[in-house]
Motif scaffolding. Structure first.
Motif, short mmCIF file in Angstrom:
data_model
loop_
_atom_site.label_atom_id
_atom_site.label_comp_id
_atom_site.label_asym_id
_atom_site.label_seq_id
_atom_site.Cartn_x
_atom_site.Cartn_y
_atom_site.Cartn_z
N GLU A 144 16.16 -8.12 -29.00
CA GLU A 144 16.10 -8.36 -30.44
C GLU A 144 15.74 -9.81 -30.75
N LEU A 145 16.28 -10.74 -29.95
CA LEU A 145 15.98 -12.16 -30.16
C LEU A 145 14.50 -12.44 -30.00
N LEU A 146 13.90 -11.84 -28.97
CA LEU A 146 12.49 -12.09 -28.67
C LEU A 146 11.53 -11.15 -29.41
N LYS A 147 12.10 -10.09 -30.04
CA LYS A 147 11.30 -9.09 -30.73
C LYS A 147 10.35 -8.38 -29.77
N VAL A 148 10.89 -8.01 -28.61
CA VAL A 148 10.14 -7.25 -27.61
C VAL A 148 11.04 -6.11 -27.14
N SER A 149 10.51 -5.25 -26.29
CA SER A 149 11.31 -4.14 -25.76
C SER A 149 12.23 -4.63 -24.65
N GLU A 150 13.28 -3.84 -24.37
CA GLU A 150 14.17 -4.17 -23.27
C GLU A 150 13.42 -4.18 -21.95
N MET A 151 12.44 -3.30 -21.78
CA MET A 151 11.66 -3.25 -20.55
C MET A 151 10.87 -4.55 -20.36
N THR A 152 10.36 -5.12 -21.46
CA THR A 152 9.65 -6.40 -21.36
C THR A 152 10.57 -7.50 -20.89
N VAL A 153 11.80 -7.51 -21.39
CA VAL A 153 12.78 -8.51 -20.94
C VAL A 153 13.04 -8.34 -19.45
N ARG A 154 13.20 -7.08 -19.00
CA ARG A 154 13.42 -6.82 -17.57
C ARG A 154 12.25 -7.35 -16.74
N ARG A 155 11.02 -7.12 -17.21
CA ARG A 155 9.84 -7.59 -16.48
C ARG A 155 9.82 -9.13 -16.44
N ASP A 156 10.16 -9.76 -17.55
CA ASP A 156 10.18 -11.23 -17.59
C ASP A 156 11.17 -11.80 -16.57
N LEU A 157 12.28 -11.12 -16.39
CA LEU A 157 13.33 -11.62 -15.50
C LEU A 157 13.08 -11.25 -14.04
N ALA A 158 12.09 -10.39 -13.78
CA ALA A 158 11.88 -9.87 -12.43
C ALA A 158 11.23 -10.87 -11.48
N GLY A 159 10.55 -11.89 -12.02
CA GLY A 159 9.86 -12.85 -11.16
C GLY A 159 10.82 -13.68 -10.34
N PRO A 160 10.45 -14.00 -9.09
CA PRO A 160 11.34 -14.75 -8.21
C PRO A 160 11.66 -16.16 -8.71
N GLU A 161 10.79 -16.71 -9.58
CA GLU A 161 11.02 -18.06 -10.06
C GLU A 161 11.95 -18.11 -11.27
N ALA A 162 12.34 -16.96 -11.80
CA ALA A 162 13.18 -16.91 -12.99
C ALA A 162 14.56 -17.50 -12.70
N VAL A 163 15.04 -18.37 -13.60
CA VAL A 163 16.36 -18.98 -13.42
C VAL A 163 17.46 -18.12 -14.05
N LEU A 164 17.05 -17.03 -14.71
CA LEU A 164 17.98 -16.10 -15.30
C LEU A 164 17.91 -14.78 -14.54
N VAL A 165 19.02 -14.05 -14.53
CA VAL A 165 19.05 -12.73 -13.90
C VAL A 165 19.73 -11.75 -14.84
N LEU A 166 19.45 -10.48 -14.62
CA LEU A 166 20.07 -9.41 -15.39
C LEU A 166 21.15 -8.79 -14.52
N LEU A 167 22.40 -8.86 -14.96
CA LEU A 167 23.51 -8.36 -14.17
C LEU A 167 24.44 -7.55 -15.06
N GLY A 168 24.57 -6.26 -14.75
CA GLY A 168 25.46 -5.42 -15.53
C GLY A 168 25.05 -5.29 -16.98
N GLY A 169 23.74 -5.40 -17.25
CA GLY A 169 23.26 -5.27 -18.62
C GLY A 169 23.28 -6.57 -19.40
N TYR A 170 23.64 -7.69 -18.74
CA TYR A 170 23.70 -8.99 -19.41
C TYR A 170 22.74 -9.98 -18.75
N VAL A 171 22.10 -10.81 -19.55
CA VAL A 171 21.27 -11.89 -19.05
C VAL A 171 22.17 -13.09 -18.80
N VAL A 172 22.19 -13.58 -17.55
CA VAL A 172 23.06 -14.69 -17.19
C VAL A 172 22.27 -15.72 -16.41
#
Length: 266
Positions: A39-67
């Protein structure tokens, strides 16, 4: 359903720009639920998952939360089961484990925080059947497209957000499982794999006995540890995937066993 455009909507944002916005939000709140991030980014949840999937990402998705992967101890939200400081190592092991999954597989996902990470690492849009018995895993896999979810029910155990029952065990034994992904609180070269919750033992043993392939997925901190509830010898697993740096002295004890090490350097 298409989200309405607001003043926060930035349709031309790049992945890097979205991650920067997410990072600022996580630094402010400690964690951000996947739905709120979308909702913050105005994109789909799947897009957020794809954004976080890269190895260089400093954020991870754990238990449904971005941390924040670098400082999970700074998380300000509450899980029934604590998320520890080994988030990155768990993620490494889970990415390696998930890479073995094939289209159409029926997989079993155990309970625990490592298995939450595994659920987040499942190949996107790949048709799968998933068997699980914990709320944290179910909350992730039920949002996936092209995924059939089989949830084992029974008595609820808050310590691991999981269920157990004799009926659930009977149901599990009737299912055909291609790959079973198992978690453990401790892995010792002579004392085997163990966990803290005794109700998990029968479930783990049942799926290890019936699955075509049983894969133990742990982070390096579990090696050499022993928990009160033993459930399997190490040799019972087809593969043991360990995420994080493991000293050579520790590796000596595991020679001859089907152990694979995955570190940030690989």
């Amino acid at each position: 359903m298409k989200m309405a455009e607001t003043s926060n909507a930035r349709p031309n944002e790049t992945r890097v720009q979205r991650l920067q916005r997410l990072r600022r939000a996580v630094e402010s709140s400690g964690a951000l639920h996947l739905k709120d991030a979308a909702e913050l980014l105005k994109v789909s949840e799947m897009t957020v998952r794809r954004d976080l999937a890269g190895p260089e990402a400093v954020l991870v998705l754990l238990g449904g939360y971005v941390v924040n992967a670098a400082s999970p101890t700074g998380i300000k939200y509450t899980f029934e089961q604590e998320i520890d400081q080994h988030t990155q190592d768990k993620r490494l092991a889970c990415r390696s484990a998930a890479a073995s999954i094939k289209e159409g597989d029926t997989i079993f996902i155990d309970c625990g925080t490592t298995m939450q990470s595994l659920a987040d690492c499942l190949p996107e849009d790949m048709p799968l059947s998933v068997i699980c018995y914990s709320l944290n895993v179910a909350s992730i896999v039920t949002r996936r497209p092209a995924t059939q979810v089989m949830m084992m029910g029974g008595l609820y155990h808050p310590s691991s957000q999981s269920f157990s029952s004799d009926d659930g065990l009977s149901y599990l034994r009737r299912l055909g499982v291609n790959k079973a992904f198992i978690s453990a609180g401790g892995l010792h070269w002579t004392r085997g794999a163990s966990c803290s919750n005794f109700h998990e033992v029968a479930i783990k043993q049942a799926v290890i006995a019936t699955a075509m392939e049983s894969i133990l997925v742990v982070d390096a901190s579990k090696l050499g540890s022993l928990k009160p509830a033993f459930f399997s010898d190490v040799s019972s697993f087809s593969r043991v995937i360990v995420g994080g740096a493991v000293p050579s002295e520790m590796r000596k004890h595991l020679r001859g066993l089907p152990v694979e090490y995955v570190s940030g350097a690989t």
